[in-house]
Design a protein around this motif. Structure first.
Motif, PDB file in Angstrom:
ATOM      1  N   LYS A 189       0.832  -1.203   0.000  1.00 16.74           N
ATOM      2  CA  LYS A 189       0.000   0.000   0.000  1.00 16.74           C
ATOM      3  C   LYS A 189       0.866   1.252   0.000  1.00 16.74           C
ATOM      4  O   LYS A 189       0.620   2.199  -0.753  1.00 16.74           O
ATOM      5  CB  LYS A 189      -0.921  -0.002   1.223  1.00 16.74           C
ATOM      6  CG  LYS A 189      -1.847   1.182   1.276  1.00 16.74           C
ATOM      7  CD  LYS A 189      -2.751   1.123   2.502  1.00 16.74           C
ATOM      8  CE  LYS A 189      -3.665   2.324   2.516  1.00 16.74           C
ATOM      9  NZ  LYS A 189      -3.641   3.058   3.745  1.00 16.74           N
ATOM     10  N   LYS A 195       2.493   1.735  -3.403  1.00 18.61           N
ATOM     11  CA  LYS A 195       1.527   2.220  -4.385  1.00 18.61           C
ATOM     12  C   LYS A 195       1.217   3.698  -4.169  1.00 18.61           C
ATOM     13  O   LYS A 195       1.089   4.456  -5.143  1.00 18.61           O
ATOM     14  CB  LYS A 195       0.249   1.388  -4.333  1.00 18.61           C
ATOM     15  CG  LYS A 195       0.440   0.000  -4.924  1.00 18.61           C
ATOM     16  CD  LYS A 195      -0.844  -0.802  -4.899  1.00 18.61           C
ATOM     17  CE  LYS A 195      -0.656  -2.156  -5.570  1.00 18.61           C
ATOM     18  NZ  LYS A 195      -1.891  -2.926  -5.635  1.00 18.61           N
ATOM     19  N   GLU A 196       1.138   4.130  -2.913  1.00 16.69           N
ATOM     20  CA  GLU A 196       0.889   5.545  -2.625  1.00 16.69           C
ATOM     21  C   GLU A 196       2.050   6.412  -3.097  1.00 16.69           C
ATOM     22  O   GLU A 196       1.851   7.461  -3.714  1.00 16.69           O
ATOM     23  CB  GLU A 196       0.641   5.746  -1.129  1.00 16.69           C
ATOM     24  CG  GLU A 196      -0.688   5.198  -0.666  1.00 16.69           C
ATOM     25  CD  GLU A 196      -0.842   5.204   0.846  1.00 16.69           C
ATOM     26  OE1 GLU A 196       0.111   5.579   1.569  1.00 16.69           O
ATOM     27  OE2 GLU A 196      -1.935   4.830   1.321  1.00 16.69           O
ATOM     28  N   PRO A 198       4.091   3.635 -12.245  1.00 17.05           N
ATOM     29  CA  PRO A 198       3.544   2.395 -11.694  1.00 17.05           C
ATOM     30  C   PRO A 198       4.401   1.933 -10.502  1.00 17.05           C
ATOM     31  O   PRO A 198       5.609   2.170 -10.479  1.00 17.05           O
ATOM     32  CB  PRO A 198       3.656   1.402 -12.852  1.00 17.05           C
ATOM     33  CG  PRO A 198       3.781   2.235 -14.071  1.00 17.05           C
ATOM     34  CD  PRO A 198       4.473   3.493 -13.650  1.00 17.05           C
ATOM     35  N   TYR A 199       3.773   1.255  -9.538  1.00 14.29           N
ATOM     36  CA  TYR A 199       4.538   0.854  -8.357  1.00 14.29           C
ATOM     37  C   TYR A 199       5.649  -0.128  -8.701  1.00 14.29           C
ATOM     38  O   TYR A 199       6.712  -0.131  -8.064  1.00 14.29           O
ATOM     39  CB  TYR A 199       3.625   0.314  -7.246  1.00 14.29           C
ATOM     40  CG  TYR A 199       3.145  -1.104  -7.430  1.00 14.29           C
ATOM     41  CD1 TYR A 199       3.845  -2.164  -6.873  1.00 14.29           C
ATOM     42  CD2 TYR A 199       1.996  -1.390  -8.155  1.00 14.29           C
ATOM     43  CE1 TYR A 199       3.413  -3.463  -7.029  1.00 14.29           C
ATOM     44  CE2 TYR A 199       1.549  -2.680  -8.315  1.00 14.29           C
ATOM     45  CZ  TYR A 199       2.257  -3.716  -7.752  1.00 14.29           C
ATOM     46  OH  TYR A 199       1.829  -5.002  -7.913  1.00 14.29           O
ATOM     47  N   GLN A 200       5.445  -0.935  -9.744  1.00 20.53           N
ATOM     48  CA  GLN A 200       6.503  -1.875 -10.150  1.00 20.53           C
ATOM     49  C   GLN A 200       7.738  -1.115 -10.628  1.00 20.53           C
ATOM     50  O   GLN A 200       8.867  -1.529 -10.379  1.00 20.53           O
ATOM     51  CB  GLN A 200       6.000  -2.801 -11.269  1.00 20.53           C
ATOM     52  CG  GLN A 200       4.836  -3.675 -10.869  1.00 20.53           C
ATOM     53  CD  GLN A 200       3.483  -3.067 -11.238  1.00 20.53           C
ATOM     54  OE1 GLN A 200       3.331  -1.853 -11.314  1.00 20.53           O
ATOM     55  NE2 GLN A 200       2.495  -3.927 -11.464  1.00 20.53           N
TER      56      GLN A 200
END
Length: 54
Positions: free
Chosen positions: A21, A24-25, A33-35
Protein backbone atom coordinates in the motif's frame (compact mmCIF):
# COMPACT_ATOMS: atom_id res chain seq x y z
CA UNK A 1 16.24 3.91 -17.89
CA UNK A 2 15.11 0.25 -18.12
CA UNK A 3 13.36 0.26 -21.49
CA UNK A 4 15.93 -1.92 -23.26
CA UNK A 5 16.00 -4.66 -20.62
CA UNK A 6 13.88 -7.77 -20.36
CA UNK A 7 11.90 -7.68 -17.09
CA UNK A 8 12.42 -10.45 -14.54
CA UNK A 9 9.24 -12.06 -13.26
CA UNK A 10 9.26 -13.59 -9.79
CA UNK A 11 6.58 -16.20 -9.13
CA UNK A 12 6.98 -16.03 -5.35
CA UNK A 13 6.06 -12.41 -4.70
CA UNK A 14 5.77 -11.73 -1.00
CA UNK A 15 5.06 -8.24 0.26
CA UNK A 16 3.24 -7.22 3.38
CA UNK A 17 -0.06 -5.54 2.49
CA UNK A 18 1.00 -2.39 4.36
CA UNK A 19 4.27 -2.21 2.43
CA UNK A 20 2.53 -2.70 -0.89
CA UNK A 21 0.00 0.00 0.00
CA UNK A 22 2.81 2.41 0.88
CA UNK A 23 4.66 1.64 -2.34
CA UNK A 24 1.53 2.22 -4.38
CA UNK A 25 0.89 5.55 -2.63
CA UNK A 26 4.46 6.75 -3.24
CA UNK A 27 4.32 5.60 -6.85
CA UNK A 28 1.10 7.54 -7.35
CA UNK A 29 2.80 10.65 -5.92
CA UNK A 30 5.71 10.12 -8.33
CA UNK A 31 3.42 9.41 -11.28
CA UNK A 32 4.85 5.97 -12.06
CA UNK A 33 3.54 2.40 -11.69
CA UNK A 34 4.54 0.85 -8.36
CA UNK A 35 6.50 -1.88 -10.15
CA UNK A 36 8.63 0.83 -11.78
CA UNK A 37 9.19 2.48 -8.41
CA UNK A 38 10.36 -0.85 -6.95
CA UNK A 39 12.74 -1.34 -9.90
CA UNK A 40 14.09 2.18 -9.44
CA UNK A 41 14.72 1.59 -5.73
CA UNK A 42 16.48 -1.72 -6.39
CA UNK A 43 18.60 -0.16 -9.15
CA UNK A 44 19.68 2.67 -6.82
CA UNK A 45 20.50 0.19 -4.05
CA UNK A 46 22.56 -2.09 -6.28
CA UNK A 47 24.43 0.84 -7.84
CA UNK A 48 25.19 2.32 -4.42
CA UNK A 49 23.14 5.46 -5.03
CA UNK A 50 20.43 4.79 -2.44
CA UNK A 51 21.06 7.11 0.48
CA UNK A 52 20.10 6.29 4.06
CA UNK A 53 18.58 9.33 5.76
CA UNK A 54 18.61 7.91 9.31
Amino acid sequence: MFSNRVPYTCKDKVLLPELLKGLKEKALEEGVPYQTLVSMIIHKYVSGKLKNTD
